[in-house]
Design a protein around this motif. Structure first.
Motif, mmCIF file in Angstrom:
data_model
loop_
_atom_site.group_PDB
_atom_site.id
_atom_site.type_symbol
_atom_site.label_atom_id
_atom_site.label_comp_id
_atom_site.label_asym_id
_atom_site.label_seq_id
_atom_site.Cartn_x
_atom_site.Cartn_y
_atom_site.Cartn_z
ATOM 1 N N PHE A 43 -53.008 -48.490 2.983
ATOM 2 C CA PHE A 43 -53.621 -49.450 2.069
ATOM 3 C C PHE A 43 -52.587 -50.451 1.572
ATOM 4 O O PHE A 43 -52.913 -51.570 1.182
ATOM 5 C CB PHE A 43 -54.265 -48.704 0.893
ATOM 6 C CG PHE A 43 -55.016 -49.603 -0.042
ATOM 7 C CD1 PHE A 43 -56.271 -50.083 0.303
ATOM 8 C CD2 PHE A 43 -54.467 -49.977 -1.248
ATOM 9 C CE1 PHE A 43 -56.959 -50.924 -0.548
ATOM 10 C CE2 PHE A 43 -55.159 -50.813 -2.118
ATOM 11 C CZ PHE A 43 -56.402 -51.288 -1.761
ATOM 12 N N GLU A 44 -51.336 -50.078 1.617
ATOM 13 C CA GLU A 44 -50.237 -50.940 1.175
ATOM 14 C C GLU A 44 -49.801 -51.923 2.255
ATOM 15 O O GLU A 44 -48.746 -52.551 2.148
ATOM 16 C CB GLU A 44 -49.044 -50.076 0.729
ATOM 17 C CG GLU A 44 -49.334 -49.180 -0.459
ATOM 18 C CD GLU A 44 -50.078 -47.881 -0.103
ATOM 19 O OE1 GLU A 44 -50.626 -47.265 -1.029
ATOM 20 O OE2 GLU A 44 -50.123 -47.506 1.084
ATOM 21 N N ASN A 45 -50.607 -52.078 3.320
ATOM 22 C CA ASN A 45 -50.320 -52.975 4.453
ATOM 23 C C ASN A 45 -49.022 -52.616 5.166
ATOM 24 O O ASN A 45 -48.227 -53.476 5.526
ATOM 25 C CB ASN A 45 -50.302 -54.443 4.027
ATOM 26 C CG ASN A 45 -51.686 -55.029 3.868
ATOM 27 O OD1 ASN A 45 -52.688 -54.347 4.071
ATOM 28 N ND2 ASN A 45 -51.747 -56.294 3.520
ATOM 29 N N GLU A 46 -48.831 -51.329 5.373
ATOM 30 C CA GLU A 46 -47.707 -50.847 6.164
ATOM 31 C C GLU A 46 -48.241 -50.163 7.407
ATOM 32 O O GLU A 46 -49.240 -49.442 7.347
ATOM 33 C CB GLU A 46 -46.863 -49.854 5.374
ATOM 34 C CG GLU A 46 -46.172 -50.452 4.175
ATOM 35 C CD GLU A 46 -45.439 -49.409 3.362
ATOM 36 O OE1 GLU A 46 -44.371 -49.751 2.845
ATOM 37 O OE2 GLU A 46 -45.921 -48.276 3.239
ATOM 38 N N LEU A 47 -47.566 -50.393 8.529
ATOM 39 C CA LEU A 47 -47.898 -49.719 9.770
ATOM 40 C C LEU A 47 -46.887 -48.591 9.966
ATOM 41 O O LEU A 47 -45.686 -48.831 10.084
ATOM 42 C CB LEU A 47 -47.837 -50.692 10.950
ATOM 43 C CG LEU A 47 -48.258 -50.094 12.277
ATOM 44 C CD1 LEU A 47 -49.761 -49.827 12.290
ATOM 45 C CD2 LEU A 47 -47.860 -51.014 13.425
ATOM 46 N N TRP A 48 -47.397 -47.363 9.957
ATOM 47 C CA TRP A 48 -46.560 -46.177 10.112
ATOM 48 C C TRP A 48 -46.615 -45.713 11.561
ATOM 49 O O TRP A 48 -47.658 -45.761 12.205
ATOM 50 C CB TRP A 48 -47.067 -45.065 9.194
ATOM 51 C CG TRP A 48 -46.744 -45.310 7.759
ATOM 52 C CD1 TRP A 48 -47.394 -46.167 6.914
ATOM 53 C CD2 TRP A 48 -45.697 -44.711 7.011
ATOM 54 N NE1 TRP A 48 -46.811 -46.127 5.669
ATOM 55 C CE2 TRP A 48 -45.768 -45.241 5.711
ATOM 56 C CE3 TRP A 48 -44.720 -43.778 7.311
ATOM 57 C CZ2 TRP A 48 -44.891 -44.863 4.701
ATOM 58 C CZ3 TRP A 48 -43.850 -43.387 6.311
ATOM 59 C CH2 TRP A 48 -43.934 -43.936 5.028
#
Length: 176
Positions: A43-48
């Motif tokens: 949701f924090e606009n991070e791609l893990w």
């Protein structure tokens, strides 16, 4: 985050391993690529992504709230979100190319059938399609204007399923 251990599921039960990430990301979408890589969008606009060293994240540089992530058969990663945002990475999220439509609706799901053909759906029954690997996107007729899709899957450029709120599942055999 919980990971399944690879094994023969027909002869033994599924084993899960719990992995607690230090930053406690709020995952909203995940995808598995044909090369075995796995990506989760927070949701924090991070791609893990997961490597031999463990899980790590890269920020996806957009002001819009992202909603979905998908891999193409050629290995590109696509994310979609608010304000009809579409972003593609060919290098595991290090750089992003933007293909947004700049329309006022959120793209809630994205899926690629092959390296060229992909679909994205969103608010108000929005449906868009690419036949050139995402270089251009065509706005299709809305699925139905009162439909809020949350997930989709296409088996071919013609046949697909879209599901959403209020228990609605729609099926197409003509590419939407």
């Amino acid at each position: 985050l919980i990971e399944a251990s690879p094994q023969d599921y027909a002869t033994s039960p599924i084993n899960w391993t719990r992995v607690e990430l230090p930053e406690s990301p709020n995952f909203i979408a995940s995808t598995a690529c044909i090369d075995g890589s796995v990506y989760s969008l927070s949701f924090e606009n991070e791609l893990w992504s997961r490597s031999d060293e463990g899980w790590s994240a890269v920020a996806v540089n957009t002001q819009e709230q992202l909603q979905a992530v998908a891999c193409t058969p050629s290995g590109d990663i696509w994310v979609s979100g608010a304000f009809s945002t579409l972003l593609r990475s060919s290098d595991a999220g290090a750089r992003w190319d933007e293909f947004s439509l700049y329309e006022d609706f959120t793209l809630t799901a994205i899926s690629f059938v092959d390296a060229d053909t992909g679909f994205a759906v969103g608010e108000f029954g929005s449906l868009i399609k690419t036949t050139d690997g995402g270089e251009s996107w065509e706005m299709m007729d809305p699925i139905t204007e009162d439909f809020y899709p949350l997930a989709m899957h296409f088996d071919s450029p013609e046949e697909g399923w879209v599901s959403g709120v209020l228990g609605l599942i729609l099926h197409t055999t003509d590419g939407g």
